[in-house]
Design a protein around this motif. Structure first.
Motif, PDB file in Angstrom:
ATOM      1  N   MET A  70      25.730  59.967  72.179  1.00  9.83           N
ATOM      2  CA  MET A  70      26.658  59.018  72.434  1.00  9.83           C
ATOM      3  C   MET A  70      28.139  59.331  72.743  1.00  9.83           C
ATOM      4  O   MET A  70      28.759  59.093  73.595  1.00  9.83           O
ATOM      5  CB  MET A  70      26.537  57.917  71.333  1.00  9.83           C
TER       6      MET A  70
ATOM      7  N   ARG B 100      22.937  34.740  82.777  1.00  8.22           N
ATOM      8  CA  ARG B 100      23.316  35.415  81.611  1.00  8.22           C
ATOM      9  C   ARG B 100      24.356  36.435  81.897  1.00  8.22           C
ATOM     10  O   ARG B 100      25.469  36.558  80.931  1.00  8.22           O
ATOM     11  CB  ARG B 100      21.981  35.890  80.759  1.00  8.22           C
TER      12      ARG B 100
ATOM     13  N   THR C  90      19.302  51.634  90.865  1.00  8.94           N
ATOM     14  CA  THR C  90      18.027  51.658  89.986  1.00  8.94           C
ATOM     15  C   THR C  90      17.414  50.228  90.213  1.00  8.94           C
ATOM     16  O   THR C  90      17.814  49.297  90.743  1.00  8.94           O
ATOM     17  CB  THR C  90      18.303  51.549  88.452  1.00  8.94           C
TER      18      THR C  90
ATOM     19  N   ALA D 206      23.129  44.676  78.717  1.00  2.00           N
ATOM     20  CA  ALA D 206      23.253  45.504  77.406  1.00  2.00           C
ATOM     21  C   ALA D 206      24.365  46.852  77.735  1.00  2.00           C
ATOM     22  O   ALA D 206      24.921  47.043  76.681  1.00  2.00           O
ATOM     23  CB  ALA D 206      22.023  45.942  76.929  1.00  2.00           C
ATOM     24  N   ARG D 207      24.177  47.271  78.966  1.00  2.00           N
ATOM     25  CA  ARG D 207      24.992  48.699  79.126  1.00  2.00           C
ATOM     26  C   ARG D 207      26.288  48.244  79.642  1.00  2.00           C
ATOM     27  O   ARG D 207      27.031  49.137  79.964  1.00  2.00           O
ATOM     28  CB  ARG D 207      24.114  49.689  79.960  1.00  2.00           C
ATOM     29  N   LYS D 208      26.592  46.934  79.556  1.00  2.00           N
ATOM     30  CA  LYS D 208      27.993  46.493  79.721  1.00  2.00           C
ATOM     31  C   LYS D 208      28.353  46.903  81.169  1.00  2.00           C
ATOM     32  O   LYS D 208      29.552  47.671  81.340  1.00  2.00           O
ATOM     33  CB  LYS D 208      29.143  46.948  78.756  1.00  2.00           C
TER      34      LYS D 208
ATOM     35  N   LEU E  94      14.984  51.194  78.589  1.00  2.00           N
ATOM     36  CA  LEU E  94      15.458  50.461  79.824  1.00  2.00           C
ATOM     37  C   LEU E  94      17.225  50.646  79.282  1.00  2.00           C
ATOM     38  O   LEU E  94      17.939  50.886  80.264  1.00  2.00           O
ATOM     39  CB  LEU E  94      15.296  49.286  80.170  1.00  2.00           C
ATOM     40  N   ILE E  95      17.498  50.056  78.101  1.00  2.00           N
ATOM     41  CA  ILE E  95      18.890  49.874  77.690  1.00  2.00           C
ATOM     42  C   ILE E  95      19.598  51.329  77.374  1.00  2.00           C
ATOM     43  O   ILE E  95      20.576  51.548  77.994  1.00  2.00           O
ATOM     44  CB  ILE E  95      19.080  48.865  76.229  1.00  2.00           C
TER      45      ILE E  95
ATOM     46  N   VAL F  74      14.389  41.616  86.598  1.00  2.00           N
ATOM     47  CA  VAL F  74      14.795  40.941  85.379  1.00  2.00           C
ATOM     48  C   VAL F  74      14.903  41.777  84.191  1.00  2.00           C
ATOM     49  O   VAL F  74      16.079  42.064  83.570  1.00  2.00           O
ATOM     50  CB  VAL F  74      14.127  39.738  84.893  1.00  2.00           C
ATOM     51  N   ASP F  75      14.019  42.813  83.997  1.00  2.00           N
ATOM     52  CA  ASP F  75      14.183  43.983  82.918  1.00  2.00           C
ATOM     53  C   ASP F  75      15.379  44.705  83.206  1.00  2.00           C
ATOM     54  O   ASP F  75      16.181  45.018  82.347  1.00  2.00           O
ATOM     55  CB  ASP F  75      12.759  44.641  82.952  1.00  2.00           C
ATOM     56  N   VAL F  76      15.442  45.172  84.572  1.00  2.00           N
ATOM     57  CA  VAL F  76      16.507  46.011  85.071  1.00  2.00           C
ATOM     58  C   VAL F  76      17.930  45.283  84.542  1.00  2.00           C
ATOM     59  O   VAL F  76      18.817  45.924  83.856  1.00  2.00           O
ATOM     60  CB  VAL F  76      16.462  46.400  86.219  1.00  2.00           C
TER      61      VAL F  76
ATOM     62  N   GLY G  14      24.234  49.051  72.315  1.00  2.00           N
ATOM     63  CA  GLY G  14      23.515  47.789  72.875  1.00  2.00           C
ATOM     64  C   GLY G  14      22.178  47.433  72.558  1.00  2.00           C
ATOM     65  O   GLY G  14      21.806  46.322  72.963  1.00  2.00           O
TER      66      GLY G  14
ATOM     67  N   ASN H 211      18.534  42.920  82.313  1.00  2.00           N
ATOM     68  CA  ASN H 211      18.684  42.928  80.971  1.00  2.00           C
ATOM     69  C   ASN H 211      19.502  44.298  80.498  1.00  2.00           C
ATOM     70  O   ASN H 211      20.254  44.208  79.686  1.00  2.00           O
ATOM     71  CB  ASN H 211      17.506  42.575  80.275  1.00  2.00           C
ATOM     72  N   SER H 212      18.872  45.407  81.002  1.00  2.00           N
ATOM     73  CA  SER H 212      19.359  46.648  80.575  1.00  2.00           C
ATOM     74  C   SER H 212      20.543  46.706  80.918  1.00  2.00           C
ATOM     75  O   SER H 212      21.588  47.320  80.196  1.00  2.00           O
ATOM     76  CB  SER H 212      18.351  47.520  80.981  1.00  2.00           C
TER      77      SER H 212
END
Lengths: 365, 331, 325
Positions: B1, B109, B68, B87-89, A307-308, B79-81, A51, B83-84
């Motif tokens: 991963m 978004r 979180t 990205a982590r779907k 964070l990601i 917002v930062d949280v 991601g 966005n993450s």
């Protein structure tokens, strides 16, 4: 005074050849280490964290989340170069943004005209800071702390009970949109930041103003005796810092499509960290813009990546703090420039007394 | 991963067994989903109570639950949280907003990526979420706040308000509602001042002290914010005005217990934060299943039945804490 | 460069203190004439009490600044001490007798970490304490696990609000503050350590050349600042009866403490520290903030009023810059 032989310091400016050589060396020093670290961090996250790097457009889009900090950092650097500090950047960003938003919402002004006025407002606020510092002769730290309180009140008053939001899409694009080049998306924020970064880099590294700035920061009395109009240089630094803070505030309001009186609060501490990590001495007179720009990208991408990767906001902040201390510590240990172990050692080997006045320079707040 | 993925698969298969038991209910829990709960900031007991309820409900609903949030009450942090999480779907983001407008673009978004957004407690802009779980209706809560002090003071008393910040949406709605109700029910009552405690206990205490000193005739402080009710109550106690000045607000029972017992707070409305957390997870599950329409009804075992109206779900009537019942609630 | 910093004659610092007393008393009298409740015994008592926590933090900050340093991490140290003591008292019935040394230990350890980083690694203090600011606030979050302190045992509340042994005419926190002030003042004015602090602040290189243990002095000052901040945290807990993760950091007590130090006449360039001025500065701020309420100034302008008063107070005396610019 071995520091006088360093780059970016006044002594270096009277020997053009030497200056060029040393500037090159400087890019090979701290700035290059930061650059290497940036590459390591980016590839590391890209390989390990799903991601983080799915495609170039998505990767670049992440920059919209932290570039407002970078914009403030560019302006704040100038102030820190002069040996001052601007604690009012957050309040300035908020006030300029809510003023612009209210001009648009209540006076019906075009959003871009309102933004320009907001930008001018930032310049005025910076000029007030400079006036307090120069005419009232109050320390920048306490002066800008006091003005930040005043600007905060004004921002809350202007914002009112329900601050404006829902700006035109064209404006919002500045914060969160991207220029489409085929399938490739280039964020407008980055499009804004890159030329600014180049301008500031040239301004500090290649212009007469930059040399004056650094000279004032290095030793303002010496600067005065050598004919530099110190108040004028200081005023320019604070005005530019105010305008960049205002610009960041406007970009933030585009990013959120809303303006709030507390919007800029988060900017201050992170931005100082970026400037300092970039190698600008908090006492003024030393550092380069290149380092600051790399530090902005480094801290920004680091936070986004963590964070990601699933770290909480708290752990991310803690690690950022640790990295800040750690990297400056490492620099000091290996650097011959900032009174670290390495320098002390060298100074001891060469001429024991040389470390004297210099150590003194580096223990101030 | 790879190990992380493998663990997810393992966890999913392990919970399949459990899911088959739960599927006796109407909710389809066959697919494991990832749901995040993002409070205004981590570190306040009320949000922790939401988390408690949500975590318990998540277990029965086959949900990978994550609590979180930002470390300061800022939109930037939230917002930062978000966005993450995008990205982590994640499948669903549930959040209570620091302010309604700033979070909208990030949440939109998320919705564009197919993530369901459920807001609770403090709403975001309506087009930036799929559903909103409102604690209580604003007029009902405004009435409850006024009634919680008006019964104990003369009808022509001076009243002060101690809110969080000037632009706090939910507080302003409550203040509007309580002002309107006061005008009709207690027309002689007068609101003499509105101060702000910035949701900070020590600032609220100072503001409370200031109100009582600067307006000596004030007979009640209505403090519709977690921190400010405690601050106001502590101020009354410090000045020895217990029994003369009454306080109400919307703090959690743990925070106000001592003041309720001391008689500074006679009644204080709120809602059951733990159960609200459970409801949030149920709505999250239903939203992820696409099983909830903008106008709909559904029932949750142990909580009751709910109506969805224009994507808004009212959680409950105000729950009034008094000296009699405050010990029944631990959050 | 070093020549521009000189030790300042005591005459000036005395003027600074008198100025502050005059301004504070003047403000009190004027507002008192407009609103008699302002000068009531109760309000005077609370204006005193409200300044205690800030004063305690600012005393440590003053020593750090006098040594030409700065300590931003006082805010999270205050918060962490309040959180640890508060949660332990709330859940495990920790007694005040144990909480006090515990808080002091927390502050000592965290302050020493700051000191070691500043003194031995030569990292600018603002960088170190900005970094530890994040680290220590993180610790508070980790420890609190998302909860807050809602109530403190009666002994804590009595320590934060009552009178010492029930007979002393002043509230306990004020007495405690006076004792701490006296100790710090003695330390700075009448011990070798105090002279070393000022010498390091004045010219570290000269102090080093004169044989002073510069590194050791620095570590001790940051340790002291941390200890005082943590003690202030315990006092905050006892006085307010609550603590959340944003205690200290939410108020920006680090900036407030710097402000009152400078108002009090301590020089940001080091070499001069005025502890009595610091306490007076903090009292001045408390009076200003309360006066704004009594004058019915709309709440949104409190912050501006504070800012203007800081400028006025600094402008009135010696908080301003020396010969620079």
């Amino acid at each position: 005074m071995s520091a006088l032989s360093d780059i970016g310091t006044p002594a270096a400016t009277d020997a053009p050849m030497g200056r060029r050589r040393r500037r090159f060396l400087s890019m090979g020093g701290w700035e290059l280490s930061l650059l290497v670290l940036l590459v390591v961090v980016t590839t590391g996250f890209g390989l390990v964290v799903p991601g983080f790097f799915d495609d170039v457009s998505g990767f670049l889009a992440m920059s919209s989340n932290f570039l407002p900090f970078g914009i403030v950092a560019l302006g704040l650097s100038l102030v820190i170069f002069t040996g001052g500090i601007d604690l009012s950047v957050g309040a300035t960003a908020s006030l300029a943004a809510v003023v612009a938003a209210q001009l648009w919402a209540t006076m019906g002004l075009n959003i871009w005209v309102a933004s320009l006025l907001g930008l001018a407002m930032g310049g005025v606020l910076g000029a007030i800071n400079a006036a307090v510092i120069v005419f009232l002769r109050i320390e920048p730290l306490i002066a800008t702390l006091a003005t930040s309180f005043i600007y905060t009140s004004a921002a809350v008053a202007v914002a009112g009970d329900s601050p404006p939001s829902g700006f035109p899409d064209a404006f919002n694009n500045m914060g969160s949109g991207a220029l489409a080049l085929g399938s490739f998306q280039f964020p407008y924020q980055l499009l804004l930041f890159i030329p600014l970064a180049v301008i500031f880099w040239l301004l500090v590294g290649r212009s007469a103003f930059g040399r004056k700035l650094v000279t004032v920061g290095y030793n303002s009395e010496a600067a005065r005796y050598s004919g530099i109009r110190v108040p004028r240089v200081l005023a320019a630094a604070y005005v530019i810092s105010g305008m960049m803070a205002a610009l960041a505030g406007l970009v933030l309001s585009a990013y959120y499509s809303a303006a709030r009186a507390d919007m800029g609060d988060v900017l201050l501490l992170t931005t100082i960290a970026m400037v300092v990590l970039g190698g600008v001495s908090i006492f003024g007179g030393e550092g380069s813009m290149g380092g600051v720009i790399v530090a902005v990208l480094l801290l920004g991408l680091l936070r986004q990546g963590m964070l990601i990767a699933g770290f909480s906001d708290m752990v991310t902040s803690m690690l950022t703090g640790a990295i800040l201390i750690g990297s400056i510590a490492i620099r000091n240990v290996f650097s011959t420039r900032v009174g670290g172990f390495g320098k002390r050692l060298l100074a001891f080997i060469r001429r024991p007394a040389a470390a004297g006045p210099d150590t003194n320079r580096h223990d101030a707040p | 991963m790879i190990t992380a993925r493998r663990m997810l698969v393992l966890a999913a298969t392990a919970t399949l067994a459990m899911a088959s038991v739960v599927s006796a209910q109407t909710v389809d829990t066959s697919k494991r989903i990832k749901v995040a709960m993002v409070p205004k900031l981590v570190g306040l007991s009320v949000f922790k109570a939401n988390q408690q309820g949500a975590e318990a409900a998540a277990k029965t609903l086959n949900i990978d639950f994550l609590y979180t949030g930002p470390v300061t009450a800022s939109a930037q942090g939230q917002v930062d949280v978000f966005n993450s999480l995008i990205a982590r779907k994640f499948d669903v983001i549930t959040t209570t907003s620091n302010n309604p407008t700033q979070l909208a673009p990030a949440l939109k978004r998320a919705m564009k990526q197919g993530i369901k957004v459920v807001s609770y407690d403090s709403d975001v802009a309506p087009d930036a979420r799929d559903f909103f779980i409102q604690n209580t209706e604003y007029p009902a809560f405004g009435k409850a706040l006024v009634d919680s002090v008006a019964k104990y003071i003369p009808a022509d008393s001076e009243v002060a308000i101690l809110s969080s910040t000037k632009d706090a949406t939910i507080q302003n709605e409550w203040i509007n509602a309580l002002t309107a109700y006061m005008k009709t029910a207690y027309p002689k009552m007068k609101i003499v001042t509105t101060e702000y405690g910035q949701s900070d206990p020590s600032k609220s205490l100072t503001a409370g002290l200031n109100i009582l000193q600067a307006h000596p005739n004030v007979a009640a402080i209505i403090a519709p914010d977690g921190a400010s009710e405690v601050g106001a109550a502590a101020a009354v106690q410090k000045l020895g005005r217990t029994g003369k000045v009454f306080v109400t607000g919307c703090s959690n029972p743990d925070a106000i217990r001592q003041y309720v017992k001391a008689g500074v707070i006679k009644a204080s409305p709120l809602w059951d934060e733990v159960k609200e957390g459970q409801l949030v997870m149920h709505v999250a599950r239903l939203a992820a299943n696409n099983a909830l329409k903008p106008n709909d009804t559904f029932s949750v075992p142990g909580l009751g039945s709910y109506t969805v109206k224009d994507k808004v779900i009212i959680f409950s009537e105000p729950l009034i804490f008094t000296a009699e019942n405050v010990d029944q609630y631990k959050f | 460069m070093p020549s521009r910093r000189r030790a300042v004659a005591p005459r000036f610092t005395m003027t600074r203190e008198l100025t502050l007393v005059a301004v504070t008393v003047g403000l009190t009298v004027i507002v008192g004439l407009l609103n008699h409740d302002f000068v009531g015994a109760q309000n005077l008592r609370f204006m005193l009490l409200n300044s205690v926590v800030l004063s305690l933090v600012a005393l440590g900050q003053t020593l750090v600044i006098a040594m030409r340093g700065i300590d931003l991490s006082v805010a999270p140290i205050l918060g962490l001490a309040a959180m640890v003591c508060g949660l332990l008292a709330q859940t495990h019935g920790l007694s005040l007798a144990v909480a006090l040394p515990l808080a002091l230990c927390i502050g000592l350890v965290l302050g020493t970490i700051n000191g070691v980083l500043v003194a031995t690694m030569d990292i600018p203090p603002i960088v170190v304490t900005l970094g530890t600011y994040s680290l220590y606030s993180g610790l508070t979050f980790l420890y609190s696990d998302g909860t807050q302190v809602d109530a403190v045992p009666p002994t804590f509340a009595a320590f934060g609000n009552g009178r010492l042994f029930g007979i002393v005419p002043l509230p306990t926190p004020v007495v405690v503050l006076l004792v701490v002030l006296a100790l710090c003042w003695y330390l700075l004015r009448h011990t070798g350590f105090g002279r070393a602090v000022l010498a390091v602040g004045n010219n570290a290189a000269a102090a080093y050349a004169a044989g002073l243990p510069v590194t050791w002095v620095r570590i001790r000052v940051y340790a002291l600042s941390g200890t005082l901040a943590a003690f202030a945290g315990l006092m905050f807990l006892c006085y307010t009866g609550s603590a959340t993760v944003t205690a200290g950091t939410g108020d920006h007590i680090e900036l407030q403490s710097i402000a009152v130090s400078l108002i009090g006449g301590t020089a940001i360039a080091g070499g001069r520290g005025n502890l009595i001025g610091t306490v007076l500065g903090s009292l001045f701020l408390s009076v200003v903030l309360t006066a704004l309420v009594f004058l019915h100034v709309p709440p949104i302008w409190y912050s501006a009023g504070e800012g203007l008063m800081i400028l006025a107070a600094v402008q009135a005396g010696f908080g301003r810059r020396g010969a620079r610019a």
